[in-house]
Design an enzyme around this catalytic site. Structure first.
Site, PDB file in Angstrom:
ATOM      1  N   HIS A  35       0.829  -1.213   0.000  1.00 51.10           N
ATOM      2  CA  HIS A  35       0.000   0.000   0.000  1.00 51.10           C
ATOM      3  C   HIS A  35       0.863   1.263   0.000  1.00 51.10           C
ATOM      4  O   HIS A  35       0.365   2.356   0.261  1.00 51.10           O
ATOM      5  CB  HIS A  35      -1.005   0.003   1.160  1.00 51.10           C
ATOM      6  CG  HIS A  35      -2.113  -1.009   0.951  1.00 51.10           C
ATOM      7  ND1 HIS A  35      -3.276  -0.699   0.310  1.00 51.10           N
ATOM      8  CD2 HIS A  35      -2.182  -2.320   1.265  1.00 51.10           C
ATOM      9  CE1 HIS A  35      -4.037  -1.784   0.253  1.00 51.10           C
ATOM     10  NE2 HIS A  35      -3.393  -2.784   0.820  1.00 51.10           N
ATOM     11  N   THR A  36       2.130   1.112  -0.283  1.00 45.95           N
ATOM     12  CA  THR A  36       3.038   2.262  -0.353  1.00 45.95           C
ATOM     13  C   THR A  36       3.063   2.871  -1.752  1.00 45.95           C
ATOM     14  O   THR A  36       3.449   4.030  -1.903  1.00 45.95           O
ATOM     15  CB  THR A  36       4.465   1.834   0.033  1.00 45.95           C
ATOM     16  OG1 THR A  36       4.732   0.592  -0.612  1.00 45.95           O
ATOM     17  CG2 THR A  36       4.611   1.673   1.536  1.00 45.95           C
ATOM     18  N   SER A 126      -3.205 -10.892 -12.098  1.00 50.74           N
ATOM     19  CA  SER A 126      -3.549 -11.418 -13.417  1.00 50.74           C
ATOM     20  C   SER A 126      -3.943 -10.275 -14.360  1.00 50.74           C
ATOM     21  O   SER A 126      -3.677 -10.340 -15.561  1.00 50.74           O
ATOM     22  CB  SER A 126      -4.673 -12.452 -13.322  1.00 50.74           C
ATOM     23  OG  SER A 126      -5.831 -11.863 -12.787  1.00 50.74           O
ATOM     24  N   ASP A 171       1.927  -3.179  -9.732  1.00 53.84           N
ATOM     25  CA  ASP A 171       1.682  -4.429 -10.451  1.00 53.84           C
ATOM     26  C   ASP A 171       2.114  -4.313 -11.912  1.00 53.84           C
ATOM     27  O   ASP A 171       2.758  -5.202 -12.477  1.00 53.84           O
ATOM     28  CB  ASP A 171       0.194  -4.807 -10.384  1.00 53.84           C
ATOM     29  CG  ASP A 171      -0.326  -4.825  -8.952  1.00 53.84           C
ATOM     30  OD1 ASP A 171       0.502  -4.806  -8.021  1.00 53.84           O
ATOM     31  OD2 ASP A 171      -1.555  -4.834  -8.784  1.00 53.84           O
TER      32      ASP A 171
HETATM   33  C1  GLA Z   1      -3.032  -3.845  -5.336  1.00 54.31           C
HETATM   34  C2  GLA Z   1      -2.807  -2.641  -6.246  1.00 54.31           C
HETATM   35  C3  GLA Z   1      -1.366  -2.144  -6.140  1.00 54.31           C
HETATM   36  C4  GLA Z   1      -0.967  -1.935  -4.678  1.00 54.31           C
HETATM   37  C5  GLA Z   1      -1.337  -3.144  -3.830  1.00 54.31           C
HETATM   38  C6  GLA Z   1      -1.083  -2.915  -2.361  1.00 54.31           C
HETATM   39  O1  GLA Z   1      -2.263  -4.921  -5.792  1.00 54.31           O
HETATM   40  O2  GLA Z   1      -3.079  -2.981  -7.579  1.00 54.31           O
HETATM   41  O3  GLA Z   1      -1.212  -0.977  -6.887  1.00 54.31           O
HETATM   42  O4  GLA Z   1      -1.533  -0.762  -4.170  1.00 54.31           O
HETATM   43  O5  GLA Z   1      -2.676  -3.520  -4.000  1.00 54.31           O
HETATM   44  O6  GLA Z   1       0.284  -2.771  -2.105  1.00 54.31           O
END
Ligand code: GLA
Length: 379
Positions: A35-36, A126, A171
């Site tokens: 969540h950073t 995915s 991601d």
């Molecule tokens: C999901 C979001 C990412 C990130 C994570 C938490 O995977 O797609 O952008 O914020 O949660 O780290």
């Protein structure tokens, strides 16, 4: 048959020729830094073996005709008249096409076959894998160079604006830029990356709790808002800019919830930077300790775990071969990740699966994964 062989075989069956290109884009697991990303902070994910594969050949018009082996259906998209149509898997392809077109890339039509083994909804990205496999294909068709950070940004834009999911950059960035054998320390503000090798003789084990939570989107957006409120309180653009000292000096003026959310982000950024240092020193013990601390912070301060995640992490941490374990991804369900002694990885996986099943009645999926390269043309 491997997935690569499957897409090639199926492409030949449908289109009567070999594909011009085969593209692969991986899912991901995040070692630490949760969540950073939407706080302009640091993350430390790796691209995993599970991936999306696309075999394709160019067309002379602006049509994309793509068959999904997983969904057993064909999507037909006209790049000249892109339109939303519900929440179908092809929206990710359309979204990437829209974002690339908007950024000035020349789009060409193609015929293709898709297959993947990143479990959907498990928190292993995915969607990012589908976005990046699509981006890699369009860039190959345009004979343009692959710029991982640019493509990650455009894919994130597709997900934010076309699909309507308010995710950060992690991601897409790791699926675009992953490096075999390494995790990537990503500065989510500058998108500078530094590859850090996994400690020798360790294995990364992904533990899917087999729980999914429905309202992830609203809880995720709520966390984002709380983080923005905290950043505004400190008078900075993002919580990335708040040091541990600044936090300690003023935190007592915040309400309890905002204080806890901010404390998670600020300490997690520090842990993530420390984790990369530990990895450069081949210090698996230190890395594991930081992962354990990350889980506690996500559980107690950010409050994005569930019972299943807490249970599987606690069971993992009790195993002698485990250096550390934590939830990974957005949370509320989905997967945890553990760093374990490589030669004990199978034993670890079996023990955790048995103890977790006994404790919860749920059957976990467990994947031991090497770190792989990001999106690439493989043939
Ligand atoms: C999901 C979001 C990412 C990130 C994570 C938490 O995977 O797609 O952008 O914020 O949660 O780290």
């Amino acid at each position: 048959m491997s997935l690569q062989e499957q897409v090639i075989h199926s492409f030949a069956e449908r289109f009567g020729t070999a594909p011009t290109w085969v593209v692969r884009a991986p899912g991901r697991v995040n070692l630490i830094g949760e969540h950073t990303d939407y706080n302009d902070g640091f993350v430390l994910p790796l691209a995993i073996e599970r991936a999306m594969w696309l075999a394709l050949r160019p067309r002379t018009d602006t049509v994309v005709q793509v068959y999904s082996l997983d969904f057993e259906e064909t999507a037909v998209i006209d790049l000249d008249t892109l339109q939303h149509s519900g929440d179908h898997w092809s929206e990710y392809i359309k979204g990437v096409a829209w974002a690339l077109d908007d950024a000035g890339y020349a789009l060409h039509g193609w015929d293709g076959v898709l297959v993947g083994d990143v479990p959907v909804g498990a928190g292993l990205s995915s969607s990012a894998a589908l976005e990046l496999v699509t981006a890699r294909a369009f860039v190959a068709l345009a004979h343009a160079p692959w710029k991982a950070a640019t493509m990650a940004r455009l894919s994130q834009r597709a997900e934010n604006k076309w699909v309507g999911v308010n995710c950060g950059i992690m991601d897409q960035m790791i699926s675009a830029a992953g490096q075999a054998g390494h995790a990537l320390l990503i500065d989510c503000r500058s998108l500078e990356t530094e590859s850090v090798p996994l400690p020798p003789e360790t294995a990364v084990v992904i533990l899917d709790t087999a729980t999914r939570r429905g309202l992830v989107d609203s809880a995720y957006n709520e966390r984002r808002t709380q983080c923005e409120t905290a950043a505004a309180f400190f008078g900075v653009p993002a919580l990335r800019d708040v040091s541990l000292e600044m936090f300690a000096a003023k935190a007592h003026l915040l309400d309890e919830t905002t204080r806890k959310r901010a404390r998670h982000i600020i300490t997690e950024n520090a842990r993530t930077v420390d984790a990369a240092v530990a990895m450069r020193h081949n210090d698996a013990v230190k890395l594991g300790t930081l992962m354990d601390a990350s889980h506690a912070s996500l559980r107690d301060d950010f409050e994005v775990t569930n019972e299943a995640l807490n249970t599987i992490v606690a069971i993992s941490q009790q195993q002698p071969a485990c250096y550390g374990a934590r939830m990974t991804g957005a949370g509320f369900g989905g997967c945890a990740v553990a760093l374990v002694q490589a030669e004990q990885a199978e034993t670890f996986a079996q023990a955790v699966a048995a103890q977790y099943a006994a404790a919860t009645g749920l059957q976990p999926q467990i994947y031991i994964s090497l770190a792989t390269d990001g999106a690439a043309l493989v043939s």
